[in-house]
Design a protein around this motif. Structure first.
Motif, PDB file in Angstrom:
ATOM      1  N   ALA A  66      46.921  41.602  45.144  1.00 54.16           N
ATOM      2  CA  ALA A  66      47.980  42.624  44.579  1.00 54.16           C
ATOM      3  C   ALA A  66      48.305  43.396  45.510  1.00 54.16           C
ATOM      4  CB  ALA A  66      47.417  42.938  43.183  1.00 54.16           C
ATOM      5  N   MET A  67      47.433  44.158  46.256  1.00 52.66           N
ATOM      6  CA  MET A  67      47.614  45.253  47.176  1.00 52.66           C
ATOM      7  C   MET A  67      48.505  44.782  48.226  1.00 52.66           C
ATOM      8  SD  MET A  67      44.770  47.874  48.580  1.00 52.66           S
ATOM      9  CE  MET A  67      44.337  47.966  50.075  1.00 52.66           C
ATOM     10  N   LYS A  68      48.231  43.509  48.943  1.00 49.85           N
ATOM     11  CA  LYS A  68      49.150  43.005  49.821  1.00 49.85           C
ATOM     12  C   LYS A  68      50.530  42.449  49.634  1.00 49.85           C
ATOM     13  CE  LYS A  68      48.886  39.125  53.275  1.00 49.85           C
ATOM     14  NZ  LYS A  68      47.933  38.010  53.743  1.00 49.85           N
ATOM     15  N   TYR A  69      50.646  42.186  48.544  1.00 50.38           N
ATOM     16  CA  TYR A  69      51.996  41.804  47.983  1.00 50.38           C
ATOM     17  C   TYR A  69      52.528  42.818  47.156  1.00 50.38           C
ATOM     18  CZ  TYR A  69      51.087  37.603  50.458  1.00 50.38           C
ATOM     19  OH  TYR A  69      50.600  36.489  51.605  1.00 50.38           O
ATOM     20  N   GLY A 106      35.990  30.229  42.890  1.00 48.97           N
ATOM     21  CA  GLY A 106      34.968  31.084  42.843  1.00 48.97           C
ATOM     22  C   GLY A 106      34.939  31.851  41.357  1.00 48.97           C
ATOM     23  N   ARG A 107      33.717  32.483  40.926  1.00 47.28           N
ATOM     24  CA  ARG A 107      33.839  32.885  39.494  1.00 47.28           C
ATOM     25  C   ARG A 107      34.491  33.931  39.330  1.00 47.28           C
ATOM     26  NH1 ARG A 107      29.606  30.936  36.348  1.00 47.28           N
ATOM     27  NH2 ARG A 107      31.336  31.347  34.849  1.00 47.28           N
ATOM     28  N   GLY A 108      35.220  34.179  38.155  1.00 44.46           N
ATOM     29  CA  GLY A 108      36.474  34.989  37.864  1.00 44.46           C
ATOM     30  C   GLY A 108      37.698  34.554  38.720  1.00 44.46           C
ATOM     31  N   GLY A 109      37.751  33.563  39.368  1.00 45.18           N
ATOM     32  CA  GLY A 109      38.827  33.283  40.088  1.00 45.18           C
ATOM     33  C   GLY A 109      40.443  33.143  39.504  1.00 45.18           C
ATOM     34  N   SER A 110      40.359  32.858  38.007  1.00 38.12           N
ATOM     35  CA  SER A 110      41.680  32.733  37.511  1.00 38.12           C
ATOM     36  C   SER A 110      42.417  34.039  37.636  1.00 38.12           C
ATOM     37  CB  SER A 110      41.429  32.674  36.018  1.00 38.12           C
ATOM     38  OG  SER A 110      40.928  31.577  35.592  1.00 38.12           O
ATOM     39  N   ASP A 111      41.710  35.129  37.859  1.00 34.91           N
ATOM     40  CA  ASP A 111      42.643  36.423  38.215  1.00 34.91           C
ATOM     41  C   ASP A 111      43.341  36.399  39.537  1.00 34.91           C
ATOM     42  OD1 ASP A 111      41.312  37.897  35.983  1.00 34.91           O
ATOM     43  OD2 ASP A 111      39.809  38.402  37.315  1.00 34.91           O
ATOM     44  N   THR A 112      42.564  35.661  40.587  1.00 32.67           N
ATOM     45  CA  THR A 112      43.238  35.515  41.821  1.00 32.67           C
ATOM     46  C   THR A 112      44.231  34.603  41.569  1.00 32.67           C
ATOM     47  OG1 THR A 112      41.261  36.143  42.819  1.00 32.67           O
ATOM     48  CG2 THR A 112      42.827  34.788  44.083  1.00 32.67           C
ATOM     49  N   SER A 113      44.317  33.480  40.787  1.00 35.35           N
ATOM     50  CA  SER A 113      45.143  32.617  40.551  1.00 35.35           C
ATOM     51  C   SER A 113      46.416  33.097  39.956  1.00 35.35           C
ATOM     52  CB  SER A 113      45.099  31.437  39.464  1.00 35.35           C
ATOM     53  OG  SER A 113      43.683  30.929  39.891  1.00 35.35           O
ATOM     54  N   ALA A 114      46.145  34.137  38.930  1.00 32.32           N
ATOM     55  CA  ALA A 114      47.388  34.705  38.377  1.00 32.32           C
ATOM     56  C   ALA A 114      48.000  35.766  39.344  1.00 32.32           C
ATOM     57  CB  ALA A 114      46.851  35.665  37.256  1.00 32.32           C
ATOM     58  N   VAL A 115      47.445  36.306  40.131  1.00 31.73           N
ATOM     59  CA  VAL A 115      48.104  37.317  41.073  1.00 31.73           C
ATOM     60  C   VAL A 115      48.849  36.668  42.316  1.00 31.73           C
ATOM     61  CG1 VAL A 115      47.488  39.268  42.888  1.00 31.73           C
ATOM     62  CG2 VAL A 115      46.507  39.229  40.482  1.00 31.73           C
TER      63      VAL A 115
END
Ligand code: ADP
Ligand code: ASP
Ligand code: MG
Length: 405
Positions: free
Chosen positions: A219-222, A149-158
């Motif tokens: 990030a919140m979960k982990y 999904g758009r902007g998904g690299s943030d999610t990859s990083a976290v």
């Protein structure tokens, strides 16, 4: 092993001089004795162009092939950065999502990460210093590339930071932190030293694209130590933390806007039990997220109007889905409006303070801005307005809530 994750967004890797600059930043981290995992986005504008390329052939491409095309931007930047690091005598290599592997589900285009295998990269770190992972990519159990999904690299990083128990995850971008609102629209926006996960989650989910919403939830979960920081200036960024936001005392922490909204009104819906279930059930079958919903009460118990919002990018599919069940539901008209924007004010302190809605609605009224739809949660109020007025609305609300610098 002390691992840090550094993520660089599209504008940070927009050209070769910028890639060379971030290679120096990465080298500095290596010199501090860290093993570094770098997550890169595609060069600015590349993903948009890849999507256009796909659409120039078909509006309904096979999802798997769509993802193969749009994931390629990140492949280029990961290898370019590896080359730049090698020329600085740093032992580095690129890793594509499937090589790590980053395992995701099969929802191509908006895939969810299920697992990240750490063994190969940990082995690699025994003799090497930097692993550069292409962001935005996953691998499904059909052995196909997925995108997040758009902007998904943030999610990859976290997700990578959580899996490798990294010391921290720094999101390098083109602004020097999280602001009270988008600093490109409101010049008087204030930079925050800290913001809670919860507030950041609301801001992101209401459209503040500085972090992809899912990355904040992860990030919140982990409990990942997350920071937003500038790629270009050497100034402190914003920490996203569990608690202790320095904004606790003010009424609201920020204002977000989302332009990717479409308003749908179904008029003349027969006033009977089960109608909403049919409408929203059919949308859910196509994974369309419905956000704001209002239903007018019928005076004579015969018919109501139901208005709701969905992402504008899902409008075509929503229209065909709902029109298929028009006979069964029996509504009269299907009306859409894409000239709308959602503005949200967000803040933890809303729980304990009254009068926020009053200030918000009065400010909009004083500027002659009409509200189409309202929705609230414990820590946010959102309004849907005409997109002609969104900059005016954001600036005047920012000022009314005392957020201007
Ligand atoms: P990247 O390519 O690094 O991932 P993005 O364009 O996705 O960068 O996100 C950064 C942008 O987010 C900024 O340029 C800014 O316009 C926008 N933005 C929206 N809301 C905010 C906010 N509250 N604070 C900072 N930036 C914001
Ligand atoms: N390149 C992808 C996008 O533009 C992912 C990202 O930048 O985070 O959406
Ligand atoms: Mg981004």
């Amino acid at each position: 092993m002390k691992i840090v994750v550094l993520k660089f967004g599209g504008t940070s890797v927009a050209d070769v001089p910028k890639i060379k600059k971030i290679a120096v930043k990465v080298k500095n981290e290596v010199n501090k004795g860290k093993k570094v995992i770098v997550v890169v986005s595609a060069m600015a504008g590349v993903t948009n162009n890849l999507i256009k390329l796909v659409k120039s052939i078909s509006n309904t491409p096979p999802h798997q092939e769509h993802d193969v095309v749009v994931s390629t931007g990140e492949q280029v930047t990961s290898a370019l950065l590896a080359i730049a690091l090698e020329s600085l005598k740093i032992k580095a290599r690129s890793w594509l999502g499937w090589q790590v592997p980053i395992i995701s589900d099969k929802s191509y285009g908006k895939a969810v990460i299920e697992d990240i295998k750490t063994d190969q990269i940990l082995e690699f770190f025994k003799k090497n210093q930097v692993a550069i992972i292409s962001g935005f990519q996953g691998l499904s159990d059909e052995n196909r590339i997925t995108t997040l999904g758009r902007g998904g690299s943030d999610t990859s990083a976290v997700a990578i930071a959580a899996s490798f128990s990294a010391e921290r995850c720094d999101i390098y971008t083109d602004v020097d932190g999280v602001y009270t609102t988008d600093p490109r629209i409101v010049k008087s926006a204030k930079k925050l030293d800290m913001i809670t996960y919860e507030e950041m989650l609301e801001l992101a989910s209401q459209g503040a694209k500085v972090l992809q919403t899912r990355s904040v939830a992860l990030a919140m979960k982990y409990n990942v130590k997350l920071r937003v920081i500038s790629s270009f200036e050497d100034v402190p960024g914003t920490s996203i933390t569990k608690e202790g936001s320095n904004m606790e005392k003010s009424e609201i922490s920020g204002i977000a806007h989302s332009l990717n909204e479409a308003k749908i009104t179904l008029s003349g819906v027969p006033d009977q039990p089960g109608q909403a279930a049919k409408i929203f059930g059919s949308l859910a079958e196509h994974s369309i997220n419905v956000d704001m919903i209002v239903q007018s009460s019928s005076i004579n118990y015969q018919a109501t109007d139901i208005t709701f919002t969905i992402p504008e990018s899902d409008l075509l599919i929503a229209e065909s889905t709902i029109k298929k069940v028009q006979k069964e539901i029996g509504f009269r008209k299907f009306i859409t409006d894409t000239n709308v924007v959602k503005i949200s004010v967000v803040g933890n302190a809303m729980r304990t303070q009254s009068g926020i809605a009053k200030t918000m609605f009065e400010t909009l009224a004083n500027n002659q801005i009409n509200i189409h739809v309202i929705s609230t949660s414990e820590i946010k109020i959102s309004v849907l307005i005409s997109s002609d007025y969104y900059e005016l609305a954001m600036r005047s609300l920012h000022s009314s809530f005392g957020l201007d610098v």
